[in-house]
Structure formats: structure tokens, C-alpha cells
Design a protein around this motif. Structure first.
Motif, PDB file in Angstrom:
ATOM      1  N   GLY A  57       0.805  -1.214   0.000  1.00 58.49           N
ATOM      2  CA  GLY A  57       0.000   0.000   0.000  1.00 58.49           C
ATOM      3  C   GLY A  57       0.839   1.265   0.000  1.00 58.49           C
ATOM      4  O   GLY A  57       0.519   2.243  -0.684  1.00 58.49           O
ATOM      5  N   LEU A  58       1.948   1.276   0.760  1.00 56.93           N
ATOM      6  CA  LEU A  58       2.795   2.465   0.815  1.00 56.93           C
ATOM      7  C   LEU A  58       3.467   2.712  -0.529  1.00 56.93           C
ATOM      8  O   LEU A  58       3.555   3.850  -0.993  1.00 56.93           O
ATOM      9  N   MET A  59       3.956   1.625  -1.171  1.00 58.66           N
ATOM     10  CA  MET A  59       4.579   1.792  -2.480  1.00 58.66           C
ATOM     11  C   MET A  59       3.553   2.289  -3.496  1.00 58.66           C
ATOM     12  O   MET A  59       3.854   3.122  -4.360  1.00 58.66           O
ATOM     13  N   LEU A  60       2.321   1.773  -3.394  1.00 62.21           N
ATOM     14  CA  LEU A  60       1.257   2.221  -4.291  1.00 62.21           C
ATOM     15  C   LEU A  60       0.989   3.719  -4.123  1.00 62.21           C
ATOM     16  O   LEU A  60       0.845   4.454  -5.101  1.00 62.21           O
ATOM     17  N   ALA A  61       0.961   4.185  -2.878  1.00 62.37           N
ATOM     18  CA  ALA A  61       0.703   5.607  -2.619  1.00 62.37           C
ATOM     19  C   ALA A  61       1.861   6.472  -3.096  1.00 62.37           C
ATOM     20  O   ALA A  61       1.652   7.533  -3.708  1.00 62.37           O
ATOM     21  N   LEU A  62       3.102   6.053  -2.842  1.00 65.46           N
ATOM     22  CA  LEU A  62       4.258   6.830  -3.278  1.00 65.46           C
ATOM     23  C   LEU A  62       4.342   6.875  -4.805  1.00 65.46           C
ATOM     24  O   LEU A  62       4.702   7.909  -5.389  1.00 65.46           O
ATOM     25  N   GLU A  63       4.013   5.764  -5.457  1.00 67.91           N
ATOM     26  CA  GLU A  63       4.040   5.751  -6.915  1.00 67.91           C
ATOM     27  C   GLU A  63       2.974   6.681  -7.480  1.00 67.91           C
ATOM     28  O   GLU A  63       3.197   7.367  -8.490  1.00 67.91           O
ATOM     29  N   SER A  64       1.820   6.726  -6.840  1.00 69.26           N
ATOM     30  CA  SER A  64       0.772   7.645  -7.294  1.00 69.26           C
ATOM     31  C   SER A  64       1.223   9.092  -7.130  1.00 69.26           C
ATOM     32  O   SER A  64       0.985   9.935  -8.009  1.00 69.26           O
ATOM     33  N   ALA A  65       1.862   9.389  -6.003  1.00 71.68           N
ATOM     34  CA  ALA A  65       2.382  10.743  -5.796  1.00 71.68           C
ATOM     35  C   ALA A  65       3.426  11.091  -6.850  1.00 71.68           C
ATOM     36  O   ALA A  65       3.462  12.226  -7.366  1.00 71.68           O
ATOM     37  N   MET A  66       4.270  10.116  -7.197  1.00 71.84           N
ATOM     38  CA  MET A  66       5.294  10.358  -8.217  1.00 71.84           C
ATOM     39  C   MET A  66       4.670  10.652  -9.575  1.00 71.84           C
ATOM     40  O   MET A  66       5.114  11.551 -10.304  1.00 71.84           O
ATOM     41  N   GLN A  67       3.625   9.894  -9.937  1.00 73.98           N
ATOM     42  CA  GLN A  67       2.966  10.121 -11.227  1.00 73.98           C
ATOM     43  C   GLN A  67       2.302  11.494 -11.274  1.00 73.98           C
ATOM     44  O   GLN A  67       2.358  12.192 -12.295  1.00 73.98           O
ATOM     45  N   ILE A  68       1.663  11.892 -10.183  1.00 73.70           N
ATOM     46  CA  ILE A  68       1.035  13.215 -10.140  1.00 73.70           C
ATOM     47  C   ILE A  68       2.093  14.307 -10.248  1.00 73.70           C
ATOM     48  O   ILE A  68       1.917  15.314 -10.963  1.00 73.70           O
ATOM     49  N   MET A  69       3.217  14.138  -9.566  1.00 78.36           N
ATOM     50  CA  MET A  69       4.283  15.132  -9.627  1.00 78.36           C
ATOM     51  C   MET A  69       4.869  15.221 -11.030  1.00 78.36           C
ATOM     52  O   MET A  69       5.191  16.314 -11.517  1.00 78.36           O
ATOM     53  N   LYS A  70       4.992  14.093 -11.700  1.00 77.66           N
ATOM     54  CA  LYS A  70       5.514  14.112 -13.078  1.00 77.66           C
ATOM     55  C   LYS A  70       4.601  14.919 -13.987  1.00 77.66           C
ATOM     56  O   LYS A  70       5.069  15.690 -14.828  1.00 77.66           O
ATOM     57  N   ARG A  71       3.298  14.719 -13.846  1.00 74.23           N
ATOM     58  CA  ARG A  71       2.371  15.454 -14.707  1.00 74.23           C
ATOM     59  C   ARG A  71       2.375  16.943 -14.365  1.00 74.23           C
ATOM     60  O   ARG A  71       2.255  17.793 -15.250  1.00 74.23           O
ATOM     61  N   LYS A  72       2.492  17.258 -13.087  1.00 74.93           N
ATOM     62  CA  LYS A  72       2.452  18.669 -12.704  1.00 74.93           C
ATOM     63  C   LYS A  72       3.717  19.408 -13.132  1.00 74.93           C
ATOM     64  O   LYS A  72       3.695  20.635 -13.281  1.00 74.93           O
ATOM     65  N   VAL A  73       4.825  18.708 -13.318  1.00 72.36           N
ATOM     66  CA  VAL A  73       6.015  19.361 -13.836  1.00 72.36           C
ATOM     67  C   VAL A  73       5.725  19.985 -15.194  1.00 72.36           C
ATOM     68  O   VAL A  73       6.254  21.038 -15.553  1.00 72.36           O
ATOM     69  N   LEU A  74       4.832  19.340 -15.971  1.00 68.40           N
ATOM     70  CA  LEU A  74       4.524  19.803 -17.314  1.00 68.40           C
ATOM     71  C   LEU A  74       3.321  20.732 -17.341  1.00 68.40           C
ATOM     72  O   LEU A  74       3.368  21.800 -17.945  1.00 68.40           O
ATOM     73  N   VAL A  75       2.213  20.325 -16.702  1.00 69.79           N
ATOM     74  CA  VAL A  75       0.976  21.096 -16.809  1.00 69.79           C
ATOM     75  C   VAL A  75       0.860  22.179 -15.747  1.00 69.79           C
ATOM     76  O   VAL A  75       0.072  23.106 -15.895  1.00 69.79           O
ATOM     77  N   GLY A  76       1.613  22.066 -14.657  1.00 70.39           N
ATOM     78  CA  GLY A  76       1.560  23.084 -13.602  1.00 70.39           C
ATOM     79  C   GLY A  76       2.926  23.321 -13.008  1.00 70.39           C
ATOM     80  O   GLY A  76       3.180  22.970 -11.843  1.00 70.39           O
ATOM     81  N   PRO A  77       3.866  23.890 -13.780  1.00 71.89           N
ATOM     82  CA  PRO A  77       5.235  24.051 -13.274  1.00 71.89           C
ATOM     83  C   PRO A  77       5.345  24.965 -12.066  1.00 71.89           C
ATOM     84  O   PRO A  77       6.334  24.911 -11.344  1.00 71.89           O
TER      85      PRO A  77
END
Length: 662
Positions: A57-77
Motif C-alpha cells: 500500500g505504501l509503495m502504491l501511494a508513493l508511486e501515485s504521488a510520483m505520477q502526479i508530480m511528473k504530470r504537474k512538472v509539465l501542466v503546472g510548473p
């Protein structure tokens, strides 16, 4: 009702109209991931996405946070993200961010603007955890005895937000846990009240909590044990106020997650914050005013604007561009307050052959007589546009709902919702008006000015009752602000009637259409991103994080699933096509209008009748006919007349073969 003076922060120089979304896009978004680190979050299980790979569960949550951060680097710098863990014995060292928060909570990444190194650090931690599952347990040791009270978790979130989030930003907490009853026993009621109180403090600070509950088949998550009583009564939507009297509805089951894809899908819905387009007072009558916020329901997501960078040798800095007016006589920047605005009263001056301006008597700008004023200050121009009104919505009256026609909606509507922070009692008054208008089937007519530099416009206010689907999809209660068109905005549409299919043909078509309906009867647009934009962002993401980009691996989610469609309704579609070919109403083609066609040359020869054409067809001599004769015959039968002579002859032969003489 005490007014809140700072309700409009729009810059005076912003040239923004009602549908302009620059303010909506420019406001910063702050997301704090609050992740549970209890022992159950470390329990390993098979990963549904990869073979022979385990996850927790913790790895799942951290991976989700990583994916959101990756997208925000582009769409919300300019957005900021932070990660805070609770139910862990790891503590922040003295002097670090988060050192003064509650015991049992740990700030892994303080709130800061997203950058590639921070995301790559999280990627490395996840990669190490995949190879060695004990890495997460060693990095963030879980608490073995007891749990951190949820109220203390919310308090720590409040302190982290206070220290790292700008005051004007949209602040949200993504709360992730797998424990549905964190405080069993006699202390449950007291700790539940404490959590509800601290959550109310978060709301007062403008922070919204978005819950994501992780469940498994062996241990499903039941929100009714604790979180339904904590989150709903103080939720910003205040369901218990809007709905009828009785027990508050439970949290939707859609927030209970079992796989990482489901968690990412749910976060995609909540990734874009609900940023208000405007916040203005809504005046019902003199002395009776409430505050409302306006939200755009439809916003086009576009590629980020490119930027210029300056190479300073040891570093690269972004170039900030601005527009300035320069006084040529003084060779200095002109003061904006001294700039006057006007309009030309004639043709502009032109230069002669010698480079000098032509004589004003021939071509040039008309001279202004003394005493005449045709120039205006910026404040005067603004008053012309706004008619001297301040931003706000003024109620003019009510009309029956039947008075609102379909063609009145010529622009995107704005959804308005009460703003309790600007005027106390706004939600209660707003709710009373909403219920009354729904009960009496009325709409309101208002005069709206939403920005300082926009123009006032008459709008219809359409009430919307709350609607909760079984799937968890929810339509909130509120009003739609519909800009009404002017008389010349509506054009009379031509009254054209087409051929109607038979009842049998419609019934057969309805069978395969029913098979291809969207699941749950609703279309989730956030699950199907723009493929061109997604492809562009995928390349930028690979470049930013130094990864190889594989074009073949890109998945276009908008592509139809043909195999599944044919499996569900293939036979029904074949039967429909067969019936379509046999139905006479489907074989009728309307004759094209001849208004734009070139008239045939005048001739004394009469047109060839059908008997003559059939005689030539039987003898194989249709090519002897003129092109105009062939077109005239095909046009009389409702057939297309495009193509060369060979095409016309072939089309005529096919018709004669299919329709022999009686």
C-alpha cells in the motif's frame, strides 16, 4: 452580513472577459500527500500490472504521488507538492522542515515548487523498493504500538501547509490510508470529535481534504466505521445542509481503491483543483447581499507556453518579458497614468516620396478643434466598459422556467456556489433561494459584472438540485449563470426535414446502440485525455527525467476498442446493415439544390425521356447520350450526379438493372 473587502483581487490592467480563463489557469495549486505508514501498508501482495512483482500500500501511494508530480512538472510548473507520512517512528531532525510537527508524523518532502531532482529522488526510492521490499520499512519504520490520532495528523498538515503554501494558492490534502477504524474502543468518540474539530480548522484556512482509501478483497475498506462521521459534516460541500433532513449520505464507494490504476484514475479526477473564476457579491435587495464564487465547467487544456532562457555561463535563467511604453522625446518609459486613449478621426498620415509626411490637407489625421476632448484616461475607458458598475451580481426578477429557451444558451455557463468566507450566512441564504426556485420552477434574471474590466451582461440563473448516482458520480447543488444573447446573436435556422427511418429500422439500431453504451451511463472525460496533448507531454516528461521515449509504447486512450465492440454487438450491427439495405426509406437520396450549379446551355432539343434511356440501355448504347441528359435522369431518380461521363453511365446502368420495366 459583514462584507469581506478583499473579494476581488484581479489586477486593474487585466483585460479579461467573462470566458477568459487566464486567472483560472494562473493560480497556484498546492497538494500535500498525507500517507499512512501503519504496518498493514507494508504488507506485500502481487502487483496486478507486472508478473513476479510484489507491491504494498505504501509503495502504491508513493508511486501515485510520483505520477502526479511528473504530470504537474509539465501542466503546472508553478504548483507545489509535498509528502508527509504518519504512523511512523522516523522524525525530522532539528532545523529541518517539519521538525516541530506532531509526534508520529514525518515530512519526507516539504512543500516546494516541483522540480525534476525531487521527482527523480522519489523514483529512485520506488525502484529500490521494487528490488528490495524491506527498503521502505527501513526508511520509514512503522509504529508498532498505537496509532497517531487523526486529529493530530490534520494538525500537522495544517502546520506544514502554513509554513510552505502561499496564502492565495489552492490548498488540498490527498489523504491516503488503508485503516477504516483507526481508533477502536472507548476513545473512538472523543478522538472522532477531535478529528472533526481539527478538520474544521483546516477548512477555515482554505484547505480541502480529498480522501483515498485503499482496500483489498481480503480487507475491504468500510468508511462508515470512522471517516464518514469525520469528513462529511465539515466537508466544504455541506451535504447535510443542502439535502433533506435525515442522516447524511455515506462516502461514495468509488474512493475505496484496490489497484494502483484505480488510485491514479481517482487522483486524475481530483488532480485539477476547483479554482474559482471570480468571487463577487450577489445582491438580492438593498441590504441583503451574499457572496458567491463562479466556476468554469468547461476549460480547454492546452500545451504550455514556451519560454526564453538566457545563458549566463555558469547557469541558465528564464527570461521574464514585459511590455513597456516609451516616450520618444524623453527616451524613457512613460508613466501609465499619463497615457491617454482615443480613436483616429481619419486616415493615418502617409509618407511622401521624400520621406516626409504628406500634406495634412490631402491625407492625414483630422485636427481637433480647441475645447473638444476626444482623449480619455484609462479610468474613463474602464468606466465606459463597465457603465460605472462594480463587480457583482444583481437580482432583477424571476420568470417561469419555461421562458428559458434552448437557443438562449449561446455561451458556456458559469456555475456559482456560495462563498461563506466573504459574507457570513451566504450558504444558508443561497440554499433557501435554491430550494424555493426549484420548488416553484422559476429562473432568475440578473445583471452580472464578474471582472473589473469586463462588460455587464444580463444572465439567466438556472437552479440545479443535487443528484447522487449509484456509481458515486455527483452533481452538486447550485446555480448555472447563463449569459443571455442579444437579439442579433440568434439567427433563424432553416426548417429542413429529412427522411425518417421506419420503426423497425430504429428498433434494430437501438439494440446494438444499447450494447455499446458507456458504463454506468456517464462519460468520464478526465479518463480520456487529449491524445495530441498527452503525446506532447510524454515526450517532455521523458526529456525532463532523462528517460528514453518509445513512441510505440504510447497509448491513445481515445481509440475505440474495436474488438470489444464487435464482440458485444457485431452480430446485431450486421443484422442492422442487412435491414438497412432492404429498407426503402434508407435508399432515398434527396436531390441536391441547384442554386449553386451552373445552368446548362440553352438548347432547342427536348430532354430525353425515360423510355428512350431504357431503350439505349437495352441496346448497350448509353454512351451516345449527352452528359446533361444523364445527369437530368439521375437527378430525377434522387441519385448523385458527380463524376465523369463513365461514372454517370455506370450509375444509370446500375439503376436500370435494379429497376426493370414493369
Amino acid at each position: 452580513m459583514a462584507p469581506y473587502d478583499d473579494w476581488n483581487r484581479t489586477e486593474d490592467d487585466d483585460e479579461e472577459e467573462l470566458q477568459d480563463s487566464s486567472l483560472y489557469e494562473g493560480k497556484r495549486d498546492v497538494v500535500l500527500f498525507c500517507i499512512d505508514c501503519s504496518p498493514s501498508m507494508y504488507e506485500m501482495r502481487e502487483d496486478d500490472r507486472f508478473e513476479d512483482v510484489q507491491t504494498c500500500g505504501l509503495m502504491l501511494a508513493l508511486e501515485s504521488a510520483m505520477q502526479i508530480m511528473k504530470r504537474k512538472v509539465l501542466v503546472g510548473p508553478n504548483d507545489a507538492v509535498g509528502i508527509m507520512l504518519f504512523n511512523t517512528t522516523k522524525r525530522n531532525e532539528s532545523g529541518e522542515a517539519g521538525a516541530d510537527i506532531k509526534k508520529g508524523t514525518y515530512v519526507y518532502q516539504p512543500i516546494a515548487t516541483i522540480d525534476a531532482p525531487k521527482v527523480m529522488e522519489l523514483v529512485r526510492l520506488i525502484d529500490e523498493a521494487r528490488e528490495n521490499p524491506d527498503v521502505l520499512r527501513e526508511t520509514f519504520p512503522p509504529m508498532t504500538e498505537g496509532r497517531v490520532p487523526v486529529g493530530d495528523v490534520f494538525t500537522s498538515c495544517n502546520w506544514v501547509m502554513r509554513d510552505g503554501a502561499p496564502k492565495t494558492a489552492t490548498k488540498r490534502i490527498f489523504f491516503i490510508t488503508d485503516e477504516d477504524n483507526p481508533h477502536p474502543g472507548a476513545k473512538n468518540a472523543r478522538l472522532m470529535t477531535s478529528a472533526r474539530t481539527t478538520l474544521f480548522d483546516l477548512m477555515q484556512a482554505g484547505v480541502t481534504v480529498e480522501p483515498f482509501f485503499i482496500g483489498t478483497d481480503e480487507k475491504p475498506f468500510d468508511p462508515t466505521k470512522f471517516y464518514s462521521s469525520v469528513l462529511l459534516p465539515t466537508n466544504i460541500t455541506e451535504l447535510d445542509e443542502i439535502t433533506d433532513d435525515g442522516p447524511a449520505p455515506m462516502l461514495p464507494e468509488s474512493i475505496s481503491i484496490t489497484r494502483v490504476e484505480e488510485l491514479l484514475d481517482q487522483m486524475r479526477f481530483h488532480e485539477v483543483p476547483k479554482r474559482a473564476l471570480f468571487s463577487v457579491p450577489f445582491t438580492f435587495a438593498p441590504g441583503l447581499t451574499i457572496g458567491v464564487k463562479g466556476y468554469g465547467l468547461i476549460t480547454e487544456q492546452k500545451k504550455g507556453a514556451y519560454r526564453y532562457f538566457a545563458d549566463l555561463g555558469d547557469r541558465v535563467e528564464p527570461v521574464i518579458s514585459r511590455t513597456a511604453y516609451v516616450d520618444e522625446e524623453r527616451d524613457a518609459e512613460a508613466d501609465k497614468t499619463e497615457i491617454l486613449y482615443g480613436m483616429d478621426l481619419g486616415a493615418p498620415s502617409v509618407e511622401g516620396e521624400d520621406g516626409e509626411d504628406a500634406k495634412e490637407s490631402e491625407v492625414g489625421t483630422r485636427a481637433v478643434a480647441l475645447g473638444s476632448r476626444v482623449f480619455y484616461t484609462a479610468e474613463e475607458v474602464r468606466s465606459f466598459r463597465t457603465l460605472g458598475l462594480e463587480p457583482g451580481i444583481k437580482l432583477l426578477g424571476f420568470k417561469p422556467r419555461s421562458e428559458l429557451a434552448f437557443e438562449d444558451n449561446v455561451k458556456h455557463s458559469i456555475f456559482i456556489y456560495p462563498d461563506e468566507m466573504s459574507y457570513s450566512g451566504s450558504k444558508r441564504t443561497f440554499t433557501a433561494l435554491l430550494r424555493t426556485m426549484i420548488k416553484k420552477k422559476k429562473i432568475a434574471i440578473v445583471l452580472a459584472l464578474t471582472r473589473r474590466n469586463s462588460s455587464p451582461i444580463f444572465c439567466a440563473v438556472l437552479p440545479q438540485a443535487e443528484k447522487v448516482e449509484e456509481s458515486g458520480w455527483r452533481e452538486p447543488p447550485g446555480f448555472h449563470l447563463i449569459p443571455l444573447p442579444f437579439a442579433d446573436d440568434i439567427r433563424a435556422a432553416p426548417d429542413l426535414k429529412g427522411f425518417r427511418a421506419s420503426e423497425d429500422l430504429r428498433d434494430i439500431a437501438g439494440q446494438w446502440i444499447h450494447k455499446l453504451k458507456v458504463k454506468n451511463g456517464s462519460y468520464p472525460p478526465d479518463s480520456y485525455p487529449n491524445p495530441a496533448l498527452a503525446y506532447h507531454n510524454a515526450q517532455l516528461e521523458a526529456s525532463a527525467f532523462r528517460e528514453d521515449f518509445d513512441p510505440e509504447a504510447f497509448e491513445d486512450l481515445t481509440m475505440p476498442k474495436y474488438d470489444m465492440m464487435h464482440k458485444r454487438a457485431g452480430q446485431l450491427m450486421r443484422e442492422w446493415k442487412t435491414a438497412l439495405l432492404e429498407d426503402e426509406t434508407a435508399n432515398v437520396v434527396s436531390a441536391p439544390t441547384a442554386g449553386r450549379k451552373r445552368k446548362a446551355a440553352d438548347t432547342d432539343e427536348p430532354p430525353v425521356d425515360e423510355d428512350e434511356i431504357r431503350r439505349l440501355h437495352d441496346s448497350g448504347q448509353l454512351r451516345k447520350l449527352r452528359v446533361e441528359d444523364l445527369k437530368q435522369f439521375l437527378r430525377s431518380k434522387g441519385l448523385p450526379v458527380s463524376g465523369k461521363k463513365d461514372d454517370l453511365v455506370q450509375r444509370t446502368e446500375e439503376y436500370c438493372d435494379a429497376h426493370p420495366r414493369a
